[in-house]
Scaffold this active site. Sequence first.
Site, PDB file in Angstrom:
ATOM      1  N   LYS A 198       0.658  -1.116   0.065  1.00 29.19           N
ATOM      2  CA  LYS A 198      -0.055  -0.021  -0.115  1.00 29.19           C
ATOM      3  C   LYS A 198       0.946   1.441   0.145  1.00 29.19           C
ATOM      4  O   LYS A 198       2.028   1.448   0.297  1.00 29.19           O
ATOM      5  CB  LYS A 198      -1.117  -0.158   1.251  1.00 29.19           C
ATOM      6  CG  LYS A 198      -2.197  -0.991   0.941  1.00 29.19           C
ATOM      7  CD  LYS A 198      -3.320  -0.839   1.767  1.00 29.19           C
ATOM      8  CE  LYS A 198      -4.363  -1.793   1.117  1.00 29.19           C
ATOM      9  NZ  LYS A 198      -5.573  -1.944   2.185  1.00 29.19           N
ATOM     10  N   ARG A 242      -4.012 -10.165   4.889  1.00 34.03           N
ATOM     11  CA  ARG A 242      -4.550 -10.120   3.394  1.00 34.03           C
ATOM     12  C   ARG A 242      -3.220  -9.514   2.333  1.00 34.03           C
ATOM     13  O   ARG A 242      -2.973  -8.619   2.784  1.00 34.03           O
ATOM     14  CB  ARG A 242      -5.734  -9.144   3.129  1.00 34.03           C
ATOM     15  CG  ARG A 242      -6.141  -8.895   1.713  1.00 34.03           C
ATOM     16  CD  ARG A 242      -7.469  -8.132   1.626  1.00 34.03           C
ATOM     17  NE  ARG A 242      -7.946  -8.107   0.360  1.00 34.03           N
ATOM     18  CZ  ARG A 242      -7.487  -7.325  -0.717  1.00 34.03           C
ATOM     19  NH1 ARG A 242      -6.289  -6.474  -0.446  1.00 34.03           N
ATOM     20  NH2 ARG A 242      -8.110  -7.146  -1.839  1.00 34.03           N
TER      21      ARG A 242
HETATM   22  N1  HH2 Z   1      -7.738  -3.719   0.806  1.00 33.98           N
HETATM   23  C1  HH2 Z   1      -7.990  -3.663  -0.649  1.00 33.98           C
HETATM   24  C2  HH2 Z   1      -9.154  -4.459  -1.107  1.00 33.98           C
HETATM   25  N2  HH2 Z   1      -9.837  -4.798  -0.024  1.00 33.98           N
HETATM   26  N3  HH2 Z   1     -10.286  -5.865   2.026  1.00 33.98           N
HETATM   27  C3  HH2 Z   1      -9.833  -6.014   3.380  1.00 33.98           C
HETATM   28  N4  HH2 Z   1     -10.593  -6.659   4.185  1.00 33.98           N
HETATM   29  N5  HH2 Z   1      -8.681  -5.042   3.961  1.00 33.98           N
HETATM   30  C4  HH2 Z   1      -8.094  -4.292   2.961  1.00 33.98           C
HETATM   31  O1  HH2 Z   1      -7.182  -3.742   3.357  1.00 33.98           O
HETATM   32  C5  HH2 Z   1      -8.453  -4.310   1.508  1.00 33.98           C
HETATM   33  C6  HH2 Z   1      -9.536  -4.894   1.130  1.00 33.98           C
HETATM   34  C7  HH2 Z   1      -7.287  -2.803  -1.663  1.00 33.98           C
HETATM   35  O2  HH2 Z   1      -6.115  -3.260  -2.083  1.00 33.98           O
HETATM   36  P1  HH2 Z   1      -6.330  -4.107  -3.532  1.00 33.98           P
HETATM   37  O3  HH2 Z   1      -7.313  -5.156  -3.511  1.00 33.98           O
HETATM   38  O4  HH2 Z   1      -4.865  -4.863  -3.960  1.00 33.98           O
HETATM   39  O5  HH2 Z   1      -6.631  -3.098  -4.439  1.00 33.98           O
HETATM   40  P2  HH2 Z   1      -7.915  -2.477  -5.170  1.00 33.98           P
HETATM   41  O6  HH2 Z   1      -8.718  -1.859  -4.219  1.00 33.98           O
HETATM   42  O7  HH2 Z   1      -7.111  -1.553  -6.115  1.00 33.98           O
HETATM   43  O8  HH2 Z   1      -8.460  -3.645  -6.154  1.00 33.98           O
END
Ligand code: HH2
Length: 258
Positions: A198, A242
């Site tokens: 992040k 995660r």
């Molecule tokens: N962060 C993201 C998405 N979902 N769910 C939980 N429970 N906790 C988190 O910190 C979290 C999440 C964001 O990361 P990512 O899925 O890699 O990216 P994007 O939202 O751009 O798809």
Amino acid sequence: MGVINVTPDSFSDGGQFLDHEAAIARGHELIAEGADVIDVGGESTRPGAEGVPVEVELRRVLPVVEALSPHVRLSIDTRKAKVAEAAIAAGATLINDVSASLHEVAAAAGSAVGFVAMHMLGDPRTMQANPTYDDVVRDVRDFLVARADAAVAAGVEEVWIDPGIGFGKTTDHNLSLLKHLDVLVSTGFPVVIGTSRKRFLGALLAEVDRPKPLQSVPVDDRLEGSVASAAWAMVQGVRMVRVHDVRATVHAAKVVAG
Ligand code: HH2
């Protein structure tokens, strides 16, 4: 918990797994690397992201959920009741809801389905525009306990809480939440956290980068920071992390566990 974003625009793996075959192959890789849960998402929630229509999200995630759920615990990362319901019908047993509002869907699905309530300030389009709190740790804890209590009252048996690193938070807010994870752990609800790759890590690591300080260390150079933050969280009593880099994180988890 290993992440697969079946999206064109996620911040770290956007576009890599939009193709179903690539996403499913990635899932098998993450299982081989030691993931206990795979979190499949079809809508980016990165800062500034626009929402996607329900049909598009369904088309992205369902074939992947169906293919992987016989092999691993499948979590659906969604804010939409219809997507959560369809994913459960396709084999998902955890609803990972960044809007912390789908507890009724989890309750209706029965005791095999758990629920993750995550904290977000506002919505992804606007959440990074000057986020403010009275006391970020207390505000986030109070919000999460209220949502988790609502889920328990609705009949959900497995309820997780997540401080939502990067969701309407400055680097200082994220660091305060990490520093005080014990406050969330002591609520008694199992805690899950997502720090992987992040932006706050990019900003933090840029401070020590040599020879010339950058504004932010790029996404593909945040592995050590991601693993260090996951290890720290585990030491504080966080029960699930995660992550995008499963093998490195499983190694860290093994060392923490001894
Ligand atoms: N962060 C993201 C998405 N979902 N769910 C939980 N429970 N906790 C988190 O910190 C979290 C999440 C964001 O990361 P990512 O899925 O890699 O990216 P994007 O939202 O751009 O798809």
